[in-house]
Design an enzyme around this catalytic site. Structure first.
Site, PDB file in Angstrom:
ATOM      1  N   TYR A  54       0.842  -1.192   0.000  1.00  0.00           N
ATOM      2  CA  TYR A  54       0.000   0.000   0.000  1.00  0.00           C
ATOM      3  C   TYR A  54       0.883   1.251   0.000  1.00  0.00           C
ATOM      4  CZ  TYR A  54      -3.850  -3.141   1.397  1.00  0.00           C
ATOM      5  OH  TYR A  54      -4.783  -4.148   1.471  1.00  0.00           O
ATOM      6  N   SER A 152      -5.131 -14.072   1.193  1.00  0.00           N
ATOM      7  CA  SER A 152      -6.025 -13.090   0.592  1.00  0.00           C
ATOM      8  C   SER A 152      -6.265 -13.439  -0.864  1.00  0.00           C
ATOM      9  CB  SER A 152      -5.425 -11.682   0.696  1.00  0.00           C
ATOM     10  OG  SER A 152      -6.242 -10.724   0.048  1.00  0.00           O
ATOM     11  N   PRO A 207     -16.200  -3.780   1.363  1.00  0.00           N
ATOM     12  CA  PRO A 207     -17.563  -4.250   1.645  1.00  0.00           C
ATOM     13  C   PRO A 207     -18.657  -3.286   1.191  1.00  0.00           C
ATOM     14  CG  PRO A 207     -16.532  -3.466   3.656  1.00  0.00           C
ATOM     15  CD  PRO A 207     -15.458  -3.495   2.605  1.00  0.00           C
ATOM     16  N   LYS A 216     -24.317   7.619  -1.910  1.00  0.00           N
ATOM     17  CA  LYS A 216     -23.938   9.003  -2.237  1.00  0.00           C
ATOM     18  C   LYS A 216     -23.938   9.272  -3.740  1.00  0.00           C
ATOM     19  CE  LYS A 216     -19.876   8.490  -0.363  1.00  0.00           C
ATOM     20  NZ  LYS A 216     -18.494   8.731   0.139  1.00  0.00           N
TER      21      LYS A 216
END
Length: 237
Positions: A54, A152, A207, A216
């Protein structure tokens, strides 16, 4: 905040986990990231998930700084290994023993901790023997650098093979981290049943589909100002 056992283990984690994939070290300034971590702690979140890839390791550094004043035993810190990091050389990627053993040390240094609670294989490595990968994870656990091991985005067959080798080596896989939301439910057919059988939990990412499911974004209306979908640093992609 409610807490749940992670997989077939004695580790309890907050049922809401704080992740920093597209934020710390890239889309969010460091002071804002620290404020977000403080807000998460105030809300009762104790579990924080990151990865070495990341923001090319910067996200781990930001999270480590933000958590530095906290009691380590009261936190559950997760990170991952697989994707390229650093200068992204030929051995800076994958699940080879070399990359795993070097990566865990780098992650611990950036996170400013002696161990992570969960160390995860960020993807399945088709180029490294699974036996080599699982032996390296076993050694990381025995050295006390990680307390538990997870994966993962592994499919059901890969999870079964990994879990069998882990058992032979004296540890267990306790989690899988897949993408999962109302819009992306592919794990329901095979991954979830296999995980249930083997005692793995799902630590799902995205999620709310990176904000799409918050409500939104209205059909036929312009994107809300300041939303992720307007962020040219990555969200707009």
């Amino acid at each position: 905040m409610e807490f749940r056992y992670l997989g077939n283990s004695g580790l309890k984690i907050s049922e809401i986990t704080y992740g920093n994939w597209l934020t710390h070290g890239s889309q969010v300034e460091n002071d804002v990231a620290t404020q977000c971590v403080r807000a998460a702690l105030d809300a009762g979140i104790t579990t924080f998930d990151t990865a070495d890839t990341y923001a090319n390791t910067a996200a781990e550094t930001v999270l480590g700084e933000a958590l530095q004043a906290e009691r380590r035993q009261s936190l559950e810190i997760f990170t991952k290994v697989y994707w390229p990091t650093g200068p992204k050389g030929h051995n800076d990627v994958g699940l080879s023993r070399k990359h795993i053993m070097e990566s865990i040390d780098g992650s611990l240094e950036r996170l400013q901790t002696d161990y992570v609670d969960l160390y995860q294989a960020h993807r399945y490595d088709h180029e490294t023997p699974l036996e080599e990968t699982m032996q390296a994870f076993a050694d990381v656990v025995r050295q006390g650098k990680a307390l538990y091991i997870g994966v993962s985005e592994w499919n059901a067959e890969q999870i079964r093979a990994g879990a069998a080798l882990a058992k032979e080596l004296g540890f267990q896989l306790i989690s899988n981290q897949p993408q999962y939301s109302m819009l992306w439910r592919v794990i329901e057919g095979e991954v979830v049943p296999a995980s249930k059988q083997l005692g793995l939990s799902q630590i799902v990412w995205s999620p709310i589909a990176q904000g799409v499911l918050t409500g939104k974004y209205k059909p036929g209306q312009p994107l809300p100002e300041g939303s992720r979908a307007t962020d040219e640093k990555g969200g707009a992609d």
